[in-house]
Design a protein around this motif. Structure first.
Motif, mmCIF file in Angstrom:
data_model
loop_
_atom_site.group_PDB
_atom_site.id
_atom_site.type_symbol
_atom_site.label_atom_id
_atom_site.label_comp_id
_atom_site.label_asym_id
_atom_site.label_seq_id
_atom_site.Cartn_x
_atom_site.Cartn_y
_atom_site.Cartn_z
ATOM 1 N N LEU A 37 -15.645 6.915 1.436
ATOM 2 C CA LEU A 37 -14.610 7.542 2.258
ATOM 3 C C LEU A 37 -13.379 7.803 1.392
ATOM 4 O O LEU A 37 -12.911 6.898 0.692
ATOM 5 N N VAL A 38 -12.869 9.010 1.463
ATOM 6 C CA VAL A 38 -11.702 9.372 0.673
ATOM 7 C C VAL A 38 -10.811 10.305 1.477
ATOM 8 O O VAL A 38 -11.304 11.031 2.350
ATOM 9 N N GLY A 50 -8.442 13.758 -2.562
ATOM 10 C CA GLY A 50 -8.918 12.693 -3.423
ATOM 11 C C GLY A 50 -10.152 13.077 -4.221
ATOM 12 O O GLY A 50 -10.622 14.224 -4.161
ATOM 13 N N SER A 51 -10.673 12.100 -4.956
ATOM 14 C CA SER A 51 -11.807 12.332 -5.849
ATOM 15 C C SER A 51 -12.867 11.248 -5.678
ATOM 16 O O SER A 51 -12.556 10.117 -5.300
ATOM 17 N N LEU A 52 -14.087 11.640 -5.975
ATOM 18 C CA LEU A 52 -15.205 10.708 -6.031
ATOM 19 C C LEU A 52 -16.128 11.152 -7.163
ATOM 20 O O LEU A 52 -16.175 12.345 -7.497
ATOM 21 N N GLN A 55 -18.749 14.879 -10.501
ATOM 22 C CA GLN A 55 -17.335 14.573 -10.328
ATOM 23 C C GLN A 55 -16.755 15.548 -9.316
ATOM 24 O O GLN A 55 -16.820 16.762 -9.518
ATOM 25 N N MET A 56 -16.205 15.009 -8.242
ATOM 26 C CA MET A 56 -15.677 15.837 -7.161
ATOM 27 C C MET A 56 -14.183 15.589 -7.032
ATOM 28 O O MET A 56 -13.764 14.462 -6.745
ATOM 29 N N VAL A 108 -14.679 12.787 3.941
ATOM 30 C CA VAL A 108 -13.314 13.131 3.551
ATOM 31 C C VAL A 108 -12.475 13.237 4.811
ATOM 32 O O VAL A 108 -12.748 14.058 5.688
ATOM 33 N N SER A 109 -11.461 12.403 4.884
ATOM 34 C CA SER A 109 -10.583 12.407 6.057
ATOM 35 C C SER A 109 -9.375 13.305 5.817
ATOM 36 O O SER A 109 -8.904 13.443 4.691
#
Length: 123
Positions: free
Chosen positions: A11-12, A16-18, A80-81, A121-122
């Motif tokens: 959850l990001v 943001g990034s993940l 990479q997101m 993604v919130s």
């Protein structure tokens, strides 16, 4: 039995990034790809990389935000997101093939798929 093991979802907040990982248990494939499936929607292509050359392909909606890469020593592919948005919320799947096929054919011809990892993604 060959497996693709995914990790890195979560959850990001928007912006943001993940980084997702896809590790192959036994062998190296010719091409890897990432796909995603949002609730109520069909699975869609995100990106692909050819293992030997590192040549990459991206769906238009992720260009400039997502990057696919590989670590030859670890037999692992990464996604990479960056600048994630709520519309990126989906289950992300890694796929791999031993076949020498085009990225457009990966979804229908990949022999191996990961179990999927949830990205939320919130706003």
């Amino acid at each position: 039995q060959v497996q693709l093991v995914e990790s890195g979802g979560g959850l990001v907040q928007a912006g943001g990034s993940l980084r997702l990982s896809c590790a192959a248990s036994e062998r190296t494939f010719n091409r890897y790809g990432w796909f995603r499936q949002a609730p109520g929607k069909e699975r869609e292509f995100v990106t692909s990389i050819r293992w030997t050359t590192g040549v990459t392909y991206y769906a238009d909606f992720v260009k400039g935000r997502f990057t696919i890469s590989r670590d030859v020593a670890k037999n692992t592919v990464y996604l990479q997101m960056n600048n994630l948005q709520p519309e990126d919320t989906a289950v992300y799947y890694c796929a791999a093939t031993t076949l020498r096929i085009q990225p457009a054919d990966l979804q229908t011809m990949a022999e191996y798929w990961g179990q999927g990892t949830q990205v939320t993604v919130s706003s």
